[in-house]
Design a protein around this motif. Structure first.
Motif, PDB file in Angstrom:
ATOM      1  N   MET A 186      42.950-113.896  23.128  1.00  0.00           N
ATOM      2  CA  MET A 186      43.626-113.925  23.604  1.00  0.00           C
ATOM      3  C   MET A 186      44.910-114.927  23.585  1.00  0.00           C
ATOM      4  O   MET A 186      45.833-114.979  22.863  1.00  0.00           O
ATOM      5  CB  MET A 186      44.133-112.815  24.619  1.00  0.00           C
ATOM      6  CG  MET A 186      44.039-111.404  23.784  1.00  0.00           C
ATOM      7  SD  MET A 186      43.904-110.334  26.442  1.00  0.00           S
ATOM      8  CE  MET A 186      43.053-109.075  25.940  1.00  0.00           C
ATOM      9  N   ALA A 187      44.849-115.781  24.401  1.00  0.00           N
ATOM     10  CA  ALA A 187      44.688-117.266  24.713  1.00  0.00           C
ATOM     11  C   ALA A 187      45.013-118.349  23.470  1.00  0.00           C
ATOM     12  O   ALA A 187      46.206-118.433  22.612  1.00  0.00           O
ATOM     13  CB  ALA A 187      44.476-118.511  25.463  1.00  0.00           C
ATOM     14  N   GLU A 188      44.174-118.224  22.396  1.00  0.00           N
ATOM     15  CA  GLU A 188      44.434-118.501  21.122  1.00  0.00           C
ATOM     16  C   GLU A 188      45.297-118.022  20.196  1.00  0.00           C
ATOM     17  O   GLU A 188      46.069-118.527  19.636  1.00  0.00           O
ATOM     18  CB  GLU A 188      43.123-118.760  20.777  1.00  0.00           C
ATOM     19  CG  GLU A 188      42.473-119.467  19.236  1.00  0.00           C
ATOM     20  CD  GLU A 188      41.482-119.007  18.617  1.00  0.00           C
ATOM     21  OE1 GLU A 188      40.645-118.903  19.289  1.00  0.00           O
ATOM     22  OE2 GLU A 188      41.780-119.124  17.210  1.00  0.00           O
ATOM     23  N   ILE A 192      48.012-120.225  23.973  1.00  0.00           N
ATOM     24  CA  ILE A 192      49.105-121.348  24.777  1.00  0.00           C
ATOM     25  C   ILE A 192      47.775-122.481  25.048  1.00  0.00           C
ATOM     26  O   ILE A 192      46.656-121.764  25.086  1.00  0.00           O
ATOM     27  CB  ILE A 192      48.133-120.467  26.174  1.00  0.00           C
ATOM     28  CG1 ILE A 192      49.683-118.902  25.708  1.00  0.00           C
ATOM     29  CG2 ILE A 192      48.339-120.468  27.219  1.00  0.00           C
ATOM     30  CD1 ILE A 192      49.466-118.272  27.014  1.00  0.00           C
ATOM     31  N   GLU A 193      47.592-123.466  25.142  1.00  0.00           N
ATOM     32  CA  GLU A 193      46.779-124.223  26.137  1.00  0.00           C
ATOM     33  C   GLU A 193      46.476-124.289  27.686  1.00  0.00           C
ATOM     34  O   GLU A 193      47.894-124.097  28.533  1.00  0.00           O
ATOM     35  CB  GLU A 193      47.692-125.836  25.890  1.00  0.00           C
ATOM     36  CG  GLU A 193      47.078-126.059  24.211  1.00  0.00           C
ATOM     37  CD  GLU A 193      45.583-126.322  23.618  1.00  0.00           C
ATOM     38  OE1 GLU A 193      44.868-126.686  24.493  1.00  0.00           O
ATOM     39  OE2 GLU A 193      45.970-126.147  22.623  1.00  0.00           O
ATOM     40  N   PHE A 198      43.934-117.308  31.109  1.00  0.00           N
ATOM     41  CA  PHE A 198      44.053-116.219  31.440  1.00  0.00           C
ATOM     42  C   PHE A 198      41.862-115.854  32.198  1.00  0.00           C
ATOM     43  O   PHE A 198      41.836-115.564  33.106  1.00  0.00           O
ATOM     44  CB  PHE A 198      44.040-114.630  30.532  1.00  0.00           C
ATOM     45  CG  PHE A 198      45.307-115.105  29.258  1.00  0.00           C
ATOM     46  CD1 PHE A 198      46.595-114.294  30.152  1.00  0.00           C
ATOM     47  CD2 PHE A 198      45.179-115.170  28.159  1.00  0.00           C
ATOM     48  CE1 PHE A 198      47.590-114.614  29.560  1.00  0.00           C
ATOM     49  CE2 PHE A 198      46.542-115.091  27.721  1.00  0.00           C
ATOM     50  CZ  PHE A 198      48.242-114.556  28.681  1.00  0.00           C
ATOM     51  N   SER A 199      41.547-116.922  31.045  1.00  0.00           N
ATOM     52  CA  SER A 199      39.977-116.517  31.684  1.00  0.00           C
ATOM     53  C   SER A 199      39.676-116.442  33.226  1.00  0.00           C
ATOM     54  O   SER A 199      38.410-116.270  33.570  1.00  0.00           O
ATOM     55  CB  SER A 199      39.489-116.420  30.443  1.00  0.00           C
ATOM     56  OG  SER A 199      38.695-117.419  30.161  1.00  0.00           O
ATOM     57  N   ALA A 321      53.804-120.430  32.213  1.00  0.00           N
ATOM     58  CA  ALA A 321      54.595-121.354  32.074  1.00  0.00           C
ATOM     59  C   ALA A 321      54.351-121.207  30.772  1.00  0.00           C
ATOM     60  O   ALA A 321      55.389-121.391  29.378  1.00  0.00           O
ATOM     61  CB  ALA A 321      54.824-122.084  32.828  1.00  0.00           C
ATOM     62  N   GLN A 322      53.929-121.676  30.334  1.00  0.00           N
ATOM     63  CA  GLN A 322      53.253-121.209  28.304  1.00  0.00           C
ATOM     64  C   GLN A 322      53.411-121.266  27.755  1.00  0.00           C
ATOM     65  O   GLN A 322      54.086-121.186  26.084  1.00  0.00           O
ATOM     66  CB  GLN A 322      51.769-122.299  27.949  1.00  0.00           C
ATOM     67  CG  GLN A 322      50.783-123.169  29.272  1.00  0.00           C
ATOM     68  CD  GLN A 322      49.728-122.512  30.434  1.00  0.00           C
ATOM     69  OE1 GLN A 322      51.094-121.546  31.373  1.00  0.00           O
ATOM     70  NE2 GLN A 322      48.924-122.289  30.380  1.00  0.00           N
ATOM     71  N   LEU A 323      53.991-119.785  27.980  1.00  0.00           N
ATOM     72  CA  LEU A 323      54.356-118.616  26.938  1.00  0.00           C
ATOM     73  C   LEU A 323      55.967-118.903  27.288  1.00  0.00           C
ATOM     74  O   LEU A 323      56.244-117.495  26.025  1.00  0.00           O
ATOM     75  CB  LEU A 323      53.423-117.272  27.752  1.00  0.00           C
ATOM     76  CG  LEU A 323      53.296-116.482  26.835  1.00  0.00           C
ATOM     77  CD1 LEU A 323      52.595-116.746  25.258  1.00  0.00           C
ATOM     78  CD2 LEU A 323      53.223-115.123  27.416  1.00  0.00           C
TER      79      LEU A 323
END
Ligand SMILES: C=C1C[C@]23C[C@@]1(O)CC[C@H]2[C@@]12CC[C@H](O)[C@@](C)(C(=O)O1)[C@H]2[C@@H]3C(=O)O
Ligand SMILES: O=C(O)CCC(=O)C(=O)O
Ligand SMILES: [Fe+2]
Length: 359
Positions: A186-188, A192-193, A198-199, A321-323
């Protein structure tokens, strides 16, 4: 991949699932209202037409490239998807299912030794502390340390539960890893870095993870009628992610964005993933926590097992925040998982729990 055997139907004499007055029940069933049971009020809903299963929901093949983008799309459109080619051996699922069937086949008094749920333990028809009921019995417990231990449920620590414990340990370790892999995808997919944004919250030493085994006994009284008894009423899951596996008995329905309910065909070799309320907040509403429910089957027992991955109690649930785009505001006021859980346990199953946290 070998095929799993269907579990035997549980002997009905071992279950305290009977209506006290079946003629009253039948007349109410025909009126399509609510079961008039002196103790419980289990809702009836219109049955899906035989064979009317929704084929439009996303199936993610973890063995193929491009699954990160497909997962993101699924979480945005449905908050729900099915995972195939996940690499978890079917034996792990079959073993735990066998142990669950063994447990639910115990005499009622034996099961009641682990109840009532508070919130963990054995529960029968009553769901949560606020009057919700369903045609279901269950075992709900906290996973209290890594790799896996169950201090929340005394009987699981008894020597006689050792085969149950090892089936649980193996199964939970595997689905926890799957949850972690999916959260990384999901992050990928969201670019998102770091990839574990999330995990890491769900895989933390102090993460609040719970596990649930549900048994929905068959309900033959409804044979020939066009309505079904609610096994587990409509709700969203409060946590980040839920990983569900069931035997080959249908019953799960999800609500689409237009509010219509669709039936999910069962698939005992696959996993079904729900986006929970916490993940909706962490993505600032990009992902939708999916409304779902379970209808009891007339002829067959449904046995499901669900891992709920949540964050540590003290963790703040807020958009990453990265999102956030430039000038993008959080749709929610800031709150901790502890606060959200407290509020959830004051709510009814069908309540919009996130509503009170919206800005
Ligand atoms: C009615 C309730 C049961 C529930 C706690 C609650 O007050 C509202 C949320 C419900 C739910 C739904 C998803 C999971 O099955 C669950 C364990 C959870 O974390 O939230 C249940 C709760 C429960 O059965 O205790
Ligand atoms: O038993 C199922 O299939 C789903 C139950 C569920 O949604 C839950 O326990 O939160
Ligand atoms: Fe659920």
């Amino acid at each position: 991949m070998h095929h799993l055997e269907s579990p035997p139907l549980l002997p009905s004499s071992h279950n305290q699932f009977h209506f006290q007055n079946s003629s009253v029940l039948l007349s109410f069933l025909q009126a399509m209202v609510v079961v008039a049971n002196p103790v419980d009020q289990i809702s009836l809903v219109r049955s899906p037409k035989p064979g009317a299963y929704f084929s439009g929901f996303p199936v993610i093949n973890l063995g193929e490239p491009g699954s990160a983008a497909a997962i993101v799309k699924a979480c945005q459109e449905f908050g729900f998807f099915k995972v195939i080619n996940h690499g978890i051996p079917t034996d792990l699922m079959a073993n735990l299912e066998k142990e669950a069937v063994k447990y639910f086949s115990l005499p009622q008094v034996e099961k009641e030794r682990s109840g009532p749920p508070n919130p963990f333990g054995y529960g029968n028809k009553r769901i949560g502390p606020n009057g919700d009921v369903g045609w279901v019995e269950y075992l709900l417990f906290a996973i209290t340390s890594k790799p896996v231990s169950y201090t929340s449920l005394a009987f699981l620590r008894e020597p006689s539960s050792s085969s149950f414990r090892s089936a649980l340990n193996e199964y939970i370790s595997a689905v926890r890893n799957l949850a972690s892999e999916l959260l990384e995808l999901m992050a990928e997919g969201l670019k998102i870095e770091p990839r574990n944004a999330f995990s890491k919250l769900v895989m933390d030493e102090k993460s609040d993870e719970i596990f649930r085994l549900n048994h929905y006994p068959p309900c033959p009284l409804l044979q020939g009628l066009s309505c079904s008894l609610t096994g587990f009423g409509e709700h969203t899951d409060p946590q980040v992610i839920s990983v569900l596996r069931s035997n080959d008995t249908q019953g799960l329905q999800i609500a689409l964005r237009d509010g219509s309910w669709v039936s999910v065909p069962s698939d005992q070799e696959s996993f079904f993933i729900n986006v929970g309320d916490s993940l909706q907040v962490m993505t600032n509403g990009r992902f939708k926590s999916v409304k779902h429910r379970v209808l009891a089957n007339r002829l067959k027992s449904r046995v499901s097992m669900i891992y709920f991955g949540g964050v540590p109690q003290t963790e703040t649930i807020a958009p990453l925040a990265q999102l956030m785009g430039e000038g993008e505001q959080s749709l929610y006021r800031e709150f901790t998982w502890e606060e959200y859980k407290k509020a959830a346990y004051k709510s009814r199953l069908a309540d919009n729990r996130l509503g009170q946290f919206e800005k």
